[in-house]
Write an enzyme that holds these catalytic residues in place. Structure first.
Site, PDB file in Angstrom:
ATOM      1  N   ASP A  99      77.791 -23.217 -58.035  1.00  0.00           N
ATOM      2  CA  ASP A  99      77.138 -23.716 -56.826  1.00  0.00           C
ATOM      3  C   ASP A  99      77.037 -25.243 -56.929  1.00  0.00           C
ATOM      4  O   ASP A  99      78.037 -25.901 -57.235  1.00  0.00           O
ATOM      5  CB  ASP A  99      75.779 -23.014 -56.634  1.00  0.00           C
ATOM      6  CG  ASP A  99      75.064 -23.402 -55.357  1.00  0.00           C
ATOM      7  OD1 ASP A  99      75.433 -22.879 -54.293  1.00  0.00           O
ATOM      8  OD2 ASP A  99      74.130 -24.222 -55.433  1.00  0.00           O
ATOM      9  N   HIS A 294      78.033 -14.695 -53.723  1.00  0.00           N
ATOM     10  CA  HIS A 294      77.871 -16.071 -54.177  1.00  0.00           C
ATOM     11  C   HIS A 294      77.326 -16.204 -55.595  1.00  0.00           C
ATOM     12  O   HIS A 294      77.704 -17.122 -56.320  1.00  0.00           O
ATOM     13  CB  HIS A 294      76.952 -16.822 -53.210  1.00  0.00           C
ATOM     14  CG  HIS A 294      76.735 -18.260 -53.589  1.00  0.00           C
ATOM     15  ND1 HIS A 294      77.765 -19.177 -53.583  1.00  0.00           N
ATOM     16  CD2 HIS A 294      75.631 -18.921 -54.023  1.00  0.00           C
ATOM     17  CE1 HIS A 294      77.292 -20.359 -53.982  1.00  0.00           C
ATOM     18  NE2 HIS A 294      76.007 -20.230 -54.254  1.00  0.00           N
TER      19      HIS A 294
END
Length: 318
Positions: A99, A294
């Protein structure tokens, strides 16, 4: 077993988790996360013969959170990792990020190839420095409700997230009950980032109530301002990185993402995934994990660990 301690690096205090002995591997987490996000990777990488260190990044958890928004530029964030390597008594390291930690890892490799001999990024592709400031480009394209924009005004997102930290973490980490995850990146007019979800959806199998409690307790103490300040430097980072326009990262590299990750399925992300080699001429592998979203290193730790350890062994042998 991993241990924890505070360490001074780049003029600030960083809280770190570490384990193992051998070549140094630094793990950089994203938003809104902690060194704890690497709980499945730390023991596995240590057992494979490496000294693995995961800090709470600047502004997060038990690490220092400078009050000034300007203290969260990409130079500060990379500077922390450079300083951490030095504080650990090392001169070389492999840097891995997920991320927001991925841009830190990519830029660390770009700025200091003398230190970072290999680099892996999870979820976020390497830097393609565009033709203008990111927030300007959004506006020019008629976008006014992207979450980056919602995060810009200090205090707004903080108030929403800190109102009920347990619900915030449950919604953000646990999934927001959306058929289209990319919809979560847009904030409905007059509503908040969490407006899509009730906060009562069941947790995914990879996130336990105990895990959630750990994140919740940490963010209750720290608040959200430090992590949000990273987003408030998006345009400034574009300006600061002008000398690296079209630069390549020549070190051995690895990219991993979940096939259902909205970061790589959106228009921009999908294009970047197809052009990784433009920036990463020594890309050893592009691993897209089917069915994963994610939070890939927490969702699918076995596959991520296997890929990281193979990459670490190959790049350290080279």
């Amino acid at each position: 077993m991993s241990s924890t301690r505070m360490i001074k690096a780049n003029g600030i205090d960083l809280f770190i988790r570490e384990a193992g002995q051998g070549p140094l591997v630094v793990l950089c987490h994203g938003w809104p996360e902690l060194s704890y996000s690497w709980r499945h990777q730390i023991p596995a990488i240590a057992a494979a013969g490496f000294h693995v260190v995961a800090p709470d990044m600047r502004g997060y958890g038990q690490s220092a959170a400078p009050p000034d928004v300007a203290a969260y530029s990409i130079f500060d964030l990379v500077g922390d990792i450079v300083g951490l390597v030095k504080a650990l008594g090392e001169t070389r390291a492999t840097v891995i990020g997920h991320d927001w930690g991925a841009p830190v890892a990519w830029h660390a490799a770009l700025f200091r190839p003398d230190i970072f001999t290999a680099v892996a990024g999870l979820s976020v592709p390497p830097p393609f420095r565009g033709r203008g400031r990111p927030l300007d480009l959004l506006r020019q394209n008629g976008v006014t409700n992207f979450y980056w924009q919602y995060f810009q005004t200090p205090g707004v997102a903080e108030a929403e997230f800190e109102h009920d930290v347990a619900r915030t973490m449950r919604v953000v980490l646990g999934g927001r009950g959306l058929a289209d995850p990319s919809a979560a990146m847009f904030v409905p007019e007059g509503k908040g980032f969490l407006a899509h979800a009730t906060g009562e959806e069941p947790l995914p199998a990879w996130l336990s109530e105990a895990d959630l409690a750990h994140f919740t307790e940490a963010f209750r103490k720290s608040g959200f301002r430090g992590g949000l300040n990273w987003y408030r430097n998006l345009d400034r980072n574009w300006e600061l990185t002008a000398p690296w326009q079209d630069a390549q990262i020549d070190q051995p590299s690895l990219f991993i993402a979940g096939a259902k990750d909205a970061v790589i399925t959106g228009l921009i992300g999908a294009k970047r995934i197809n052009e990784l080699e433009r920036v990463l001429p020594n890309l050893t592998r592009k691993l897209i994990i089917e069915g994963a979203g994610h939070w890939v290193q927490q969702e699918r730790p076995d596959e991520v660990n296997a890929a990281l350890i193979r990459f670490l062994r190959e790049s350290s042998a080279a």
